[in-house]
Design an enzyme around this catalytic site. Sequence first.
Site, short mmCIF file in Angstrom:
data_model
loop_
_atom_site.label_atom_id
_atom_site.label_comp_id
_atom_site.label_asym_id
_atom_site.label_seq_id
_atom_site.Cartn_x
_atom_site.Cartn_y
_atom_site.Cartn_z
N ASP A 46 4.73 -3.72 -0.32
CA ASP A 46 3.65 -3.94 -1.29
C ASP A 46 4.18 -3.91 -2.71
O ASP A 46 3.72 -4.67 -3.57
CB ASP A 46 2.58 -2.84 -1.13
CG ASP A 46 1.85 -2.96 0.18
OD1 ASP A 46 1.65 -4.09 0.66
OD2 ASP A 46 1.47 -1.91 0.75
N ASN A 67 -4.01 -3.76 -8.06
CA ASN A 67 -4.55 -2.55 -7.42
C ASN A 67 -5.46 -1.79 -8.37
O ASN A 67 -6.56 -1.43 -8.04
CB ASN A 67 -3.43 -1.59 -7.02
CG ASN A 67 -2.75 -1.97 -5.72
OD1 ASN A 67 -3.32 -2.67 -4.91
ND2 ASN A 67 -1.52 -1.51 -5.56
N GLU A 68 -4.87 -1.48 -9.56
CA GLU A 68 -5.61 -0.60 -10.44
C GLU A 68 -5.02 -0.58 -11.84
O GLU A 68 -3.89 -1.01 -12.05
CB GLU A 68 -5.61 0.85 -9.91
CG GLU A 68 -4.35 1.65 -10.15
CD GLU A 68 -3.23 1.39 -9.16
OE1 GLU A 68 -3.50 1.42 -7.97
OE2 GLU A 68 -2.09 1.15 -9.60
N ASP A 119 -6.56 14.91 -16.11
CA ASP A 119 -5.30 14.14 -16.19
C ASP A 119 -5.56 12.68 -16.55
O ASP A 119 -4.66 12.01 -17.06
CB ASP A 119 -4.57 14.17 -14.84
CG ASP A 119 -3.84 15.47 -14.61
OD1 ASP A 119 -3.98 16.39 -15.45
OD2 ASP A 119 -3.14 15.59 -13.59
N THR A 129 -7.03 1.13 -1.27
CA THR A 129 -6.17 1.76 -0.27
C THR A 129 -4.88 2.33 -0.88
O THR A 129 -4.08 2.92 -0.16
CB THR A 129 -5.76 0.72 0.80
OG1 THR A 129 -5.27 -0.45 0.12
CG2 THR A 129 -6.93 0.32 1.67
N TYR A 142 -3.17 3.97 -4.76
CA TYR A 142 -3.21 5.22 -5.54
C TYR A 142 -4.61 5.84 -5.46
O TYR A 142 -4.78 7.05 -5.30
CB TYR A 142 -2.85 4.87 -6.98
CG TYR A 142 -2.43 5.98 -7.89
CD1 TYR A 142 -2.42 7.32 -7.49
CD2 TYR A 142 -2.03 5.69 -9.21
CE1 TYR A 142 -2.03 8.32 -8.37
CE2 TYR A 142 -1.64 6.68 -10.08
CZ TYR A 142 -1.65 8.00 -9.67
OH TYR A 142 -1.27 8.98 -10.54
N ASN A 143 -5.63 4.99 -5.56
CA ASN A 143 -7.02 5.44 -5.49
C ASN A 143 -7.28 6.32 -4.27
O ASN A 143 -7.94 7.35 -4.36
CB ASN A 143 -7.92 4.19 -5.45
CG ASN A 143 -9.36 4.53 -5.15
OD1 ASN A 143 -10.05 5.12 -5.97
ND2 ASN A 143 -9.80 4.17 -3.96
N ALA A 173 -7.53 14.68 -11.28
CA ALA A 173 -7.59 16.11 -11.62
C ALA A 173 -8.62 16.42 -12.71
O ALA A 173 -8.26 16.91 -13.79
CB ALA A 173 -6.19 16.61 -12.03
P1 NAP Z 1 5.59 1.81 -5.14
O1 NAP Z 1 6.69 2.68 -4.71
O2 NAP Z 1 5.80 0.35 -5.28
O3 NAP Z 1 4.33 2.03 -4.13
C1 NAP Z 1 3.93 3.33 -3.72
C2 NAP Z 1 3.28 3.21 -2.33
O4 NAP Z 1 2.01 2.54 -2.45
C3 NAP Z 1 4.13 2.35 -1.36
O5 NAP Z 1 4.12 2.95 -0.09
C4 NAP Z 1 3.39 1.01 -1.35
O6 NAP Z 1 3.60 0.26 -0.14
C5 NAP Z 1 1.95 1.50 -1.45
N1 NAP Z 1 0.96 0.49 -1.88
C6 NAP Z 1 1.02 -0.37 -2.92
N2 NAP Z 1 -0.10 -1.13 -2.96
C7 NAP Z 1 -0.88 -0.73 -1.91
C8 NAP Z 1 -2.15 -1.13 -1.42
N3 NAP Z 1 -2.88 -2.09 -2.01
N4 NAP Z 1 -2.66 -0.47 -0.35
C9 NAP Z 1 -1.96 0.51 0.25
N5 NAP Z 1 -0.75 0.94 -0.18
C10 NAP Z 1 -0.22 0.32 -1.24
O7 NAP Z 1 4.98 2.45 -6.48
P2 NAP Z 1 4.84 1.95 -7.97
O8 NAP Z 1 5.77 0.81 -8.28
O9 NAP Z 1 4.88 3.17 -8.83
O10 NAP Z 1 3.33 1.37 -8.05
C11 NAP Z 1 2.86 0.34 -7.24
C12 NAP Z 1 1.56 0.78 -6.60
O11 NAP Z 1 1.79 1.96 -5.86
C13 NAP Z 1 0.47 1.14 -7.61
O12 NAP Z 1 -0.37 0.03 -7.86
C14 NAP Z 1 -0.26 2.28 -6.98
O13 NAP Z 1 -1.49 1.89 -6.39
C15 NAP Z 1 0.65 2.81 -5.90
N6 NAP Z 1 1.02 4.18 -6.23
C16 NAP Z 1 0.54 5.17 -5.43
C17 NAP Z 1 0.77 6.49 -5.76
C18 NAP Z 1 0.20 7.55 -4.89
O14 NAP Z 1 -0.38 7.19 -3.84
N7 NAP Z 1 0.31 8.81 -5.26
C19 NAP Z 1 1.50 6.83 -6.89
C20 NAP Z 1 2.01 5.80 -7.68
C21 NAP Z 1 1.74 4.46 -7.34
P3 NAP Z 1 5.08 -0.28 0.29
O15 NAP Z 1 5.74 0.90 0.90
O16 NAP Z 1 4.81 -1.38 1.29
O17 NAP Z 1 5.74 -0.78 -0.97
#
Ligand code: NAP
Length: 268
Positions: free
Chosen positions: A52, A125-126, A154, A165, A167-168, A189
Amino acid sequence: MTKKGLINIIYNNTNFSINTAKYLKDRLMGFGYQVSDHFDFNAELVICIGGDGSFLRALHQHGFPSIPIVGINTGHLGFFTEINPNEIDDFLEKYITQQYTISTINPVQADICTRNDCIEALGINEIAIKGDKSRTIHLNISVDEHLIQRFSGDGILVSSSTGSTAYNYSIGGSLIDPRLSALQVTPLAPINTNAYRCFTSSVILPSDAVIKVHPEYHFEDSIVIVSDGLEHRYFGINEISLKMSELEINLLKLEGSSFWSKAIEKFL
Ligand code: NAP
């Protein structure tokens, strides 16, 4: 063999993705397609190989193109990706015989205004508004010009249905079926004490809602805006206006693919 259109293949630099790209390229050329591994805006399809994260980066790097896009998952989770590497032959058969649909998604748009300028940011995503350097921030939040609350904590995250699905979900937001076009505001938070009161669960808004966020004066230089993991920092931010963008991203979906079967496979 009839000459077919141009297909872009974009891949990350893991060995698995490079080998998958090579196999795909050979198969596509065998069917008469032209293949480019540099982004070409004349292509009929973009195939992104990775997870993703790679999928999101490809859309950001190439200015959110309207060319249909599909992903092959060589990454970790792969919620955006439709195809596993061992399903490439099946995918090609379905693509050639047009057994697919195009599903449209709209990113979240933030117009970030300082005293001098407004800058646009888009998030598939967001868009998150967070305290820089781990500081608590105080934000006045309005929906369609009604002040709904003074938020302390925060930060907040405004996600699309597609991003529900991501970060949200990790911060306690709801999963939203992408057939429902909505914006979700989820607190990060939130402080809920005698000193500060704010919402502790998500608020779900219709697709035409406009959310305005005014950081309190002392916090104008202490916030960071994060769109799909990409940070934006500006001095003197006095308003961030968020809405669903009119821009459309076209995702190729194979017949039989469904949000809920994917949610069960990836989350439960
Ligand atoms: P990243 O390492 O590219 O992604 C973090 C995780 O989020 C990976 O496992 C990724 O899947 C998954 N992901 C991304 N889009 C998704 C979606 N629409 N539905 C379900 N899982 C999804 O992190 P990044 O470059 O910092 O940011 C990219 C996206 O990751 C952001 O848009 C954010 O939504 C998400 N993120 C999540 C968190 C958290 O959950 N705490 C924190 C930071 C960012 P893959 O393993 O297939 O790449």
